[in-house]
Design a protein around this motif. Structure first.
Motif, PDB file in Angstrom:
ATOM      1  N   GLY A 295       0.744  -1.096   0.071  1.00 28.83           N
ATOM      2  CA  GLY A 295       0.011  -0.018   0.017  1.00 28.83           C
ATOM      3  C   GLY A 295       0.827   1.373  -0.071  1.00 28.83           C
ATOM      4  O   GLY A 295       0.222   2.381   0.129  1.00 28.83           O
ATOM      5  N   ASN A 296       1.938   0.997  -0.312  1.00 30.48           N
ATOM      6  CA  ASN A 296       2.977   2.577  -0.183  1.00 30.48           C
ATOM      7  C   ASN A 296       3.941   2.517  -1.437  1.00 30.48           C
ATOM      8  O   ASN A 296       4.156   1.343  -2.153  1.00 30.48           O
ATOM      9  N   VAL A 297       4.598   3.580  -1.849  1.00 32.57           N
ATOM     10  CA  VAL A 297       5.182   3.470  -2.892  1.00 32.57           C
ATOM     11  C   VAL A 297       6.652   2.834  -2.781  1.00 32.57           C
ATOM     12  O   VAL A 297       7.104   2.359  -3.768  1.00 32.57           O
ATOM     13  N   LYS A 298       6.731   2.409  -1.654  1.00 30.23           N
ATOM     14  CA  LYS A 298       8.184   1.520  -1.620  1.00 30.23           C
ATOM     15  C   LYS A 298       7.979   0.017  -2.308  1.00 30.23           C
ATOM     16  O   LYS A 298       9.043  -0.445  -2.719  1.00 30.23           O
ATOM     17  N   ALA A 299       6.908  -0.277  -2.613  1.00 28.52           N
ATOM     18  CA  ALA A 299       6.706  -1.555  -3.332  1.00 28.52           C
ATOM     19  C   ALA A 299       7.236  -1.318  -4.633  1.00 28.52           C
ATOM     20  O   ALA A 299       7.639  -2.281  -5.292  1.00 28.52           O
ATOM     21  N   ASP A 300       7.166   0.107  -5.160  1.00 29.61           N
ATOM     22  CA  ASP A 300       7.598   0.189  -6.696  1.00 29.61           C
ATOM     23  C   ASP A 300       9.127  -0.046  -6.649  1.00 29.61           C
ATOM     24  O   ASP A 300       9.867  -0.426  -7.683  1.00 29.61           O
ATOM     25  N   VAL A 301       9.915   0.173  -5.426  1.00 30.45           N
ATOM     26  CA  VAL A 301      11.326   0.013  -5.370  1.00 30.45           C
ATOM     27  C   VAL A 301      11.569  -1.460  -5.524  1.00 30.45           C
ATOM     28  O   VAL A 301      12.562  -1.847  -6.351  1.00 30.45           O
ATOM     29  N   LEU A 302      10.931  -2.193  -4.656  1.00 26.66           N
ATOM     30  CA  LEU A 302      11.110  -3.733  -4.546  1.00 26.66           C
ATOM     31  C   LEU A 302      10.749  -4.225  -6.142  1.00 26.66           C
ATOM     32  O   LEU A 302      11.583  -5.180  -6.505  1.00 26.66           O
ATOM     33  N   GLN A 303       9.708  -3.920  -6.515  1.00 26.17           N
ATOM     34  CA  GLN A 303       9.342  -4.390  -7.906  1.00 26.17           C
ATOM     35  C   GLN A 303      10.435  -4.176  -9.102  1.00 26.17           C
ATOM     36  O   GLN A 303      10.628  -5.300  -9.574  1.00 26.17           O
ATOM     37  N   HIS A 304      10.842  -3.056  -8.993  1.00 24.25           N
ATOM     38  CA  HIS A 304      11.980  -2.842  -9.850  1.00 24.25           C
ATOM     39  C   HIS A 304      13.403  -3.636  -9.544  1.00 24.25           C
ATOM     40  O   HIS A 304      14.206  -4.125 -10.453  1.00 24.25           O
ATOM     41  N   PHE A 305      13.838  -3.707  -8.146  1.00 20.64           N
ATOM     42  CA  PHE A 305      15.191  -4.065  -7.687  1.00 20.64           C
ATOM     43  C   PHE A 305      15.213  -5.511  -7.177  1.00 20.64           C
ATOM     44  O   PHE A 305      16.345  -6.079  -6.896  1.00 20.64           O
ATOM     45  N   LEU A 306      13.984  -6.132  -6.611  1.00 27.55           N
ATOM     46  CA  LEU A 306      14.271  -7.497  -5.841  1.00 27.55           C
ATOM     47  C   LEU A 306      13.318  -8.468  -6.642  1.00 27.55           C
ATOM     48  O   LEU A 306      12.397  -8.601  -6.954  1.00 27.55           O
ATOM     49  N   PRO A 307      14.459  -9.231  -7.326  1.00 29.26           N
ATOM     50  CA  PRO A 307      13.981 -10.456  -8.024  1.00 29.26           C
ATOM     51  C   PRO A 307      12.873 -11.239  -7.455  1.00 29.26           C
ATOM     52  O   PRO A 307      13.124 -11.713  -6.067  1.00 29.26           O
ATOM     53  N   GLY A 308      11.826 -11.477  -7.955  1.00 29.18           N
ATOM     54  CA  GLY A 308      10.638 -12.366  -7.490  1.00 29.18           C
ATOM     55  C   GLY A 308       9.715 -11.871  -6.613  1.00 29.18           C
ATOM     56  O   GLY A 308       8.690 -12.267  -6.173  1.00 29.18           O
TER      57      GLY A 308
END
Length: 92
Positions: free
Chosen positions: A62-75
């Motif tokens: 529910g926050n913008v930090k999910a965008d970071v992990l979607q880009h940089f954390l495989p899986g």
């Protein structure tokens, strides 16, 4: 809002996201960067976010930090707020 006030009160928005970038002059920005250099800032801040979140990915729901992990954390798979509501055990 005066540029100096915007710089202080919206520091993160300006520094990290560039919101309000045009509210201060080139000279003001150069002065800040001279005092606080930003070498490789974008790459390093995204790496720091990723490092800080990778072991607790559920905190990004529910926050913008999910965008970071979607880009940089495989899986990484971000949670879907709509699906959580629709799949809730409540009848209605």
């Amino acid at each position: 809002m005066a540029p100096e006030v915007a710089l202080v009160t919206r520091g993160v928005e300006l520094d990290v996201l560039g919101i309000g970038y045009d509210a201060i002059t080139d000279e003001q920005r150069a002065s800040v960067v001279e005092a606080h250099p930003r070498p490789n800032f974008k790459k390093e801040i995204l790496a720091a976010f990723t490092e800080g979140l990778k072991d607790r990915p559920d905190t990004t729901f529910g926050n913008v930090k999910a965008d970071v992990l979607q880009h940089f954390l495989p899986g990484f798979e971000r949670g879907d707020f709509v699906e959580v509501i629709q799949e809730s055990d409540w009848a209605e």
